[in-house]
Motif scaffolding. Structure first.
Motif, PDB file in Angstrom:
ATOM      1  N   SER A 195     -15.401  -5.948 -29.382  1.00  0.00           N
ATOM      2  CA  SER A 195     -15.845  -5.324 -30.633  1.00  0.00           C
ATOM      3  C   SER A 195     -17.241  -4.762 -30.467  1.00  0.00           C
ATOM      4  CB  SER A 195     -15.890  -6.314 -31.794  1.00  0.00           C
ATOM      5  OG  SER A 195     -14.762  -7.097 -31.832  1.00  0.00           O
ATOM      6  N   ASN A 196     -18.098  -5.503 -29.791  1.00  0.00           N
ATOM      7  CA  ASN A 196     -19.454  -4.998 -29.539  1.00  0.00           C
ATOM      8  C   ASN A 196     -19.398  -3.717 -28.712  1.00  0.00           C
ATOM      9  OD1 ASN A 196     -20.644  -7.066 -30.932  1.00  0.00           O
ATOM     10  ND2 ASN A 196     -21.223  -8.244 -29.120  1.00  0.00           N
ATOM     11  N   ALA A 197     -18.555  -3.729 -27.678  1.00  0.00           N
ATOM     12  CA  ALA A 197     -18.454  -2.559 -26.788  1.00  0.00           C
ATOM     13  C   ALA A 197     -18.054  -1.324 -27.585  1.00  0.00           C
ATOM     14  CB  ALA A 197     -17.449  -2.832 -25.669  1.00  0.00           C
ATOM     15  N   VAL A 198     -17.186  -1.517 -28.573  1.00  0.00           N
ATOM     16  CA  VAL A 198     -16.707  -0.394 -29.371  1.00  0.00           C
ATOM     17  C   VAL A 198     -17.737  -0.010 -30.434  1.00  0.00           C
ATOM     18  CG1 VAL A 198     -14.892   0.351 -30.972  1.00  0.00           C
ATOM     19  CG2 VAL A 198     -14.300  -1.015 -28.960  1.00  0.00           C
ATOM     20  N   ARG A 199     -18.405  -1.009 -30.981  1.00  0.00           N
ATOM     21  CA  ARG A 199     -19.337  -0.793 -32.088  1.00  0.00           C
ATOM     22  C   ARG A 199     -20.648  -0.145 -31.637  1.00  0.00           C
ATOM     23  NH1 ARG A 199     -20.928  -6.154 -35.147  1.00  0.00           N
ATOM     24  NH2 ARG A 199     -18.937  -6.076 -36.201  1.00  0.00           N
ATOM     25  N   TYR A 200     -21.183  -0.618 -30.502  1.00  0.00           N
ATOM     26  CA  TYR A 200     -22.503  -0.146 -30.087  1.00  0.00           C
ATOM     27  C   TYR A 200     -22.373   0.963 -29.049  1.00  0.00           C
ATOM     28  CZ  TYR A 200     -23.610  -4.299 -32.634  1.00  0.00           C
ATOM     29  OH  TYR A 200     -23.674  -5.232 -33.626  1.00  0.00           O
ATOM     30  N   CYS A 201     -21.770   2.066 -29.494  1.00  0.00           N
ATOM     31  CA  CYS A 201     -21.464   3.156 -28.597  1.00  0.00           C
ATOM     32  C   CYS A 201     -21.617   4.441 -29.383  1.00  0.00           C
ATOM     33  CB  CYS A 201     -20.012   2.997 -28.126  1.00  0.00           C
ATOM     34  SG  CYS A 201     -19.698   3.790 -26.564  1.00  0.00           S
ATOM     35  N   PHE A 214     -29.812 -12.673 -33.797  1.00  0.00           N
ATOM     36  CA  PHE A 214     -30.620 -11.620 -33.189  1.00  0.00           C
ATOM     37  C   PHE A 214     -29.841 -10.315 -33.127  1.00  0.00           C
ATOM     38  CE2 PHE A 214     -32.218  -8.960 -29.835  1.00  0.00           C
ATOM     39  CZ  PHE A 214     -33.562  -8.897 -30.163  1.00  0.00           C
ATOM     40  N   GLN A 215     -30.453  -9.245 -33.602  1.00  0.00           N
ATOM     41  CA  GLN A 215     -29.866  -7.911 -33.471  1.00  0.00           C
ATOM     42  C   GLN A 215     -30.946  -6.974 -32.961  1.00  0.00           C
ATOM     43  OE1 GLN A 215     -28.187  -7.666 -37.594  1.00  0.00           O
ATOM     44  NE2 GLN A 215     -26.247  -7.569 -36.500  1.00  0.00           N
ATOM     45  N   VAL A 216     -30.566  -6.113 -32.052  1.00  0.00           N
ATOM     46  CA  VAL A 216     -31.530  -5.170 -31.497  1.00  0.00           C
ATOM     47  C   VAL A 216     -31.961  -4.191 -32.590  1.00  0.00           C
ATOM     48  CG1 VAL A 216     -31.875  -3.342 -29.794  1.00  0.00           C
ATOM     49  CG2 VAL A 216     -30.495  -5.364 -29.206  1.00  0.00           C
ATOM     50  N   THR A 264     -23.564  -9.638 -38.088  1.00  0.00           N
ATOM     51  CA  THR A 264     -24.438 -10.712 -38.541  1.00  0.00           C
ATOM     52  C   THR A 264     -25.350 -11.181 -37.421  1.00  0.00           C
ATOM     53  OG1 THR A 264     -22.546 -11.450 -39.844  1.00  0.00           O
ATOM     54  CG2 THR A 264     -24.386 -12.952 -39.699  1.00  0.00           C
ATOM     55  N   GLY A 265     -24.991 -10.871 -36.184  1.00  0.00           N
ATOM     56  CA  GLY A 265     -25.780 -11.363 -35.062  1.00  0.00           C
ATOM     57  C   GLY A 265     -25.353 -12.742 -34.609  1.00  0.00           C
ATOM     58  N   LEU A 266     -24.115 -13.132 -34.967  1.00  0.00           N
ATOM     59  CA  LEU A 266     -23.628 -14.455 -34.557  1.00  0.00           C
ATOM     60  C   LEU A 266     -22.636 -14.371 -33.402  1.00  0.00           C
ATOM     61  CD1 LEU A 266     -23.125 -16.267 -37.990  1.00  0.00           C
ATOM     62  CD2 LEU A 266     -24.958 -16.582 -36.325  1.00  0.00           C
ATOM     63  N   GLY A 267     -22.032 -13.195 -33.217  1.00  0.00           N
ATOM     64  CA  GLY A 267     -20.953 -13.043 -32.238  1.00  0.00           C
ATOM     65  C   GLY A 267     -21.293 -13.562 -30.851  1.00  0.00           C
ATOM     66  N   LEU A 268     -22.399 -13.124 -30.303  1.00  0.00           N
ATOM     67  CA  LEU A 268     -22.738 -13.524 -28.935  1.00  0.00           C
ATOM     68  C   LEU A 268     -23.193 -14.985 -28.865  1.00  0.00           C
ATOM     69  CD1 LEU A 268     -24.517 -10.336 -27.520  1.00  0.00           C
ATOM     70  CD2 LEU A 268     -22.262 -11.229 -26.918  1.00  0.00           C
ATOM     71  N   ALA A 269     -23.824 -15.467 -29.936  1.00  0.00           N
ATOM     72  CA  ALA A 269     -24.231 -16.884 -29.951  1.00  0.00           C
ATOM     73  C   ALA A 269     -22.987 -17.772 -29.900  1.00  0.00           C
ATOM     74  CB  ALA A 269     -25.058 -17.191 -31.200  1.00  0.00           C
ATOM     75  N   GLU A 283     -17.163  -4.356 -19.360  1.00  0.00           N
ATOM     76  CA  GLU A 283     -18.141  -3.300 -19.101  1.00  0.00           C
ATOM     77  C   GLU A 283     -17.949  -2.174 -20.104  1.00  0.00           C
ATOM     78  OE1 GLU A 283     -18.192  -1.937 -15.011  1.00  0.00           O
ATOM     79  OE2 GLU A 283     -19.088  -0.045 -15.630  1.00  0.00           O
ATOM     80  N   ASP A 284     -19.047  -1.684 -20.679  1.00  0.00           N
ATOM     81  CA  ASP A 284     -18.913  -0.568 -21.620  1.00  0.00           C
ATOM     82  C   ASP A 284     -19.839   0.581 -21.253  1.00  0.00           C
ATOM     83  OD1 ASP A 284     -21.517  -0.696 -23.001  1.00  0.00           O
ATOM     84  OD2 ASP A 284     -20.796  -2.563 -23.881  1.00  0.00           O
ATOM     85  N   ASN A 285     -19.640   1.719 -21.914  1.00  0.00           N
ATOM     86  CA  ASN A 285     -20.469   2.906 -21.685  1.00  0.00           C
ATOM     87  C   ASN A 285     -21.329   3.176 -22.921  1.00  0.00           C
ATOM     88  OD1 ASN A 285     -18.428   3.589 -23.409  1.00  0.00           O
ATOM     89  ND2 ASN A 285     -18.197   5.680 -22.641  1.00  0.00           N
TER      90      ASN A 285
HETATM   91  P1  ATP Z   1     -21.453 -10.115 -35.272  1.00  0.00           P
HETATM   92  O1  ATP Z   1     -20.966 -10.160 -33.851  1.00  0.00           O
HETATM   93  O2  ATP Z   1     -21.864 -11.442 -35.798  1.00  0.00           O
HETATM   94  O3  ATP Z   1     -20.551  -9.364 -36.171  1.00  0.00           O
HETATM   95  P2  ATP Z   1     -23.500  -8.511 -34.052  1.00  0.00           P
HETATM   96  O4  ATP Z   1     -22.482  -7.706 -33.302  1.00  0.00           O
HETATM   97  O5  ATP Z   1     -24.704  -7.795 -34.556  1.00  0.00           O
HETATM   98  O6  ATP Z   1     -22.825  -9.248 -35.289  1.00  0.00           O
HETATM   99  P3  ATP Z   1     -23.804 -10.056 -31.621  1.00  0.00           P
HETATM  100  O7  ATP Z   1     -22.412  -9.748 -31.197  1.00  0.00           O
HETATM  101  O8  ATP Z   1     -24.321 -11.425 -31.407  1.00  0.00           O
HETATM  102  O9  ATP Z   1     -24.020  -9.734 -33.158  1.00  0.00           O
HETATM  103  O10 ATP Z   1     -24.775  -9.045 -30.878  1.00  0.00           O
HETATM  104  C1  ATP Z   1     -26.174  -9.133 -31.091  1.00  0.00           C
HETATM  105  C2  ATP Z   1     -26.827  -7.771 -30.921  1.00  0.00           C
HETATM  106  O11 ATP Z   1     -26.793  -7.381 -29.546  1.00  0.00           O
HETATM  107  C3  ATP Z   1     -26.135  -6.647 -31.654  1.00  0.00           C
HETATM  108  O12 ATP Z   1     -26.597  -6.556 -32.995  1.00  0.00           O
HETATM  109  C4  ATP Z   1     -26.515  -5.430 -30.835  1.00  0.00           C
HETATM  110  O13 ATP Z   1     -27.811  -4.990 -31.216  1.00  0.00           O
HETATM  111  C5  ATP Z   1     -26.610  -5.981 -29.425  1.00  0.00           C
HETATM  112  N1  ATP Z   1     -25.385  -5.750 -28.631  1.00  0.00           N
HETATM  113  C6  ATP Z   1     -24.381  -6.635 -28.441  1.00  0.00           C
HETATM  114  N2  ATP Z   1     -23.415  -6.130 -27.635  1.00  0.00           N
HETATM  115  C7  ATP Z   1     -23.834  -4.895 -27.292  1.00  0.00           C
HETATM  116  C8  ATP Z   1     -23.279  -3.851 -26.460  1.00  0.00           C
HETATM  117  N3  ATP Z   1     -22.111  -4.009 -25.839  1.00  0.00           N
HETATM  118  N4  ATP Z   1     -24.005  -2.705 -26.344  1.00  0.00           N
HETATM  119  C9  ATP Z   1     -25.178  -2.548 -26.976  1.00  0.00           C
HETATM  120  N5  ATP Z   1     -25.754  -3.488 -27.762  1.00  0.00           N
HETATM  121  C10 ATP Z   1     -25.090  -4.646 -27.932  1.00  0.00           C
END
Ligand code: ATP
Ligand code: MG
Length: 272
Positions: free
Chosen positions: A165-171, A213-215, A226-231, A194-196
């Motif tokens: 989901s992150n790979a798709v969202r932060y692109c 934490f969110q960038v 919410t910033g919980l996914g990776l934690a 791996e994402d682009n």
């Molecule tokens: P949640 O996963 O709880 O819905 P989130 O995606 O913001 O919210 P995390 O998955 O923990 O939280 O990611 C933390 C932050 O790291 C993100 O807000 C984003 O800024 C950055 N990040 C995570 N994955 C990627 C990625 N693949 N590419 C770029 N930035 C990323």
């Protein structure tokens, strides 16, 4: 409580008596810095939770109020829109609650794993299928057919869904994902996503695994997370005895690597 140079000292004063006479005053000093820090962290967590819940609860309330207005003649289509909005609000709340419970379980060491032997290819494909509805993305899966692993399939699925989901969202171009899995020479299972995407600045790379934490992305609005996914992902991987790390080049993409130990009762093939 006295606070000096970052330490918190709790001081208790008392009378010192001998028989009927008072000899003087005594004092007991305890260092309560640790307890203080835990308290502050809890306050912080509760504050964050309240803040995250506010938006969907407010939206839900407004939609319910609209539906309840006796003077309004809503069209069928508009009522439908309101109800679907309510469904989304409730979904968001449910997701927050379950993320929240996962964080609590991880923190207390209470995350229970249901270990099973699973084909890794199937695990990866199921995660990709679960993320598909979130948006179109191209994906290349690179995994040996026979590769098996002993893990909690549901929890590991959750980790992969988070990463995908992150790979798709932060692109900011059509997302292209490569998913790889293999066993290294000492029997460890490695899984890479791996994402682009937009990548993560070097100074933030260690912190993306922290709760909440969110960038910071300049003036762009944050996309709903919410910033919980990776934690949570890290908590699950660590509960498996493994680790998760990240390599990323801003503007080019990111690679998340999971390392999971060989099954305890099945020593690695190259050990005597
Ligand atoms: P949640 O996963 O709880 O819905 P989130 O995606 O913001 O919210 P995390 O998955 O923990 O939280 O990611 C933390 C932050 O790291 C993100 O807000 C984003 O800024 C950055 N990040 C995570 N994955 C990627 C990625 N693949 N590419 C770029 N930035 C990323
Ligand atoms: Mg996420």
């Amino acid at each position: 409580v006295l606070s000096t140079r970052g330490r918190h000292l709790a001081v208790t004063m008392f009378d010192v008596r001998i028989g009927a006479g008072t000899l003087g005053r005594g004092g007991l000093v305890r260092d309560v810095t640790g307890a203080r820090e835990v308290e502050q962290m809890k306050d912080h967590l509760i504050g964050m939770a309240a803040h995250e819940f506010k938006t969907p609860v407010t939206a839900l309330r407004m939609r319910v109020e609209s539906l309840l207005r006796v003077d309004a003649q809503w069209s069928e289509a508009f009522r439908d829109e309101l109800l679907h909005g309510m469904l989304d609000d409730v979904g968001r709340l449910q997701m927050l609650v379950s993320d929240w419970l996962d964080v609590a379980r991880i923190e207390s060491g209470g995350l229970r794993l249901a270990l099973d032997a699973v084909p890794v290819a199937r695990l990866l494909k199921a995660a990709v299928d679960a993320v598909r509805p979130q948006g179109e993305f191209s994906v290349q899966i690179d995994v040996p057919d026979h590769l098996q692993a002993v893990l909690d399939a549901q929890r590991m699925q959750q980790v992969l869904i988070n990463l995908l989901s992150n790979a798709v969202r932060y692109c900011n171009r059509p997302p292209a994902v490569v998913l790889r899995a293999w066993r290294d020479a000492s029997g460890w299972l490695l899984i890479q996503v791996e994402d682009n995407g937009i990548g993560i600045p070097a100074e933030d790379q260690a912190r993306v695994f922290d709760r909440f934490f969110q960038v910071a992305r300049g003036n762009t609005r944050r996309p709903g997370g919410t910033g919980l996914g990776l934690a949570i992902a890290r908590g699950i991987v660590v509960a498996h005895g493994g680790s998760i790390d990240l390599a990323s080049v801003p503007g080019e993409g990111s690679v998340f690597t999971l390392r999971l130990p060989p099954p305890a009762d099945e020593p690695a093939k190259d050990t005597p």
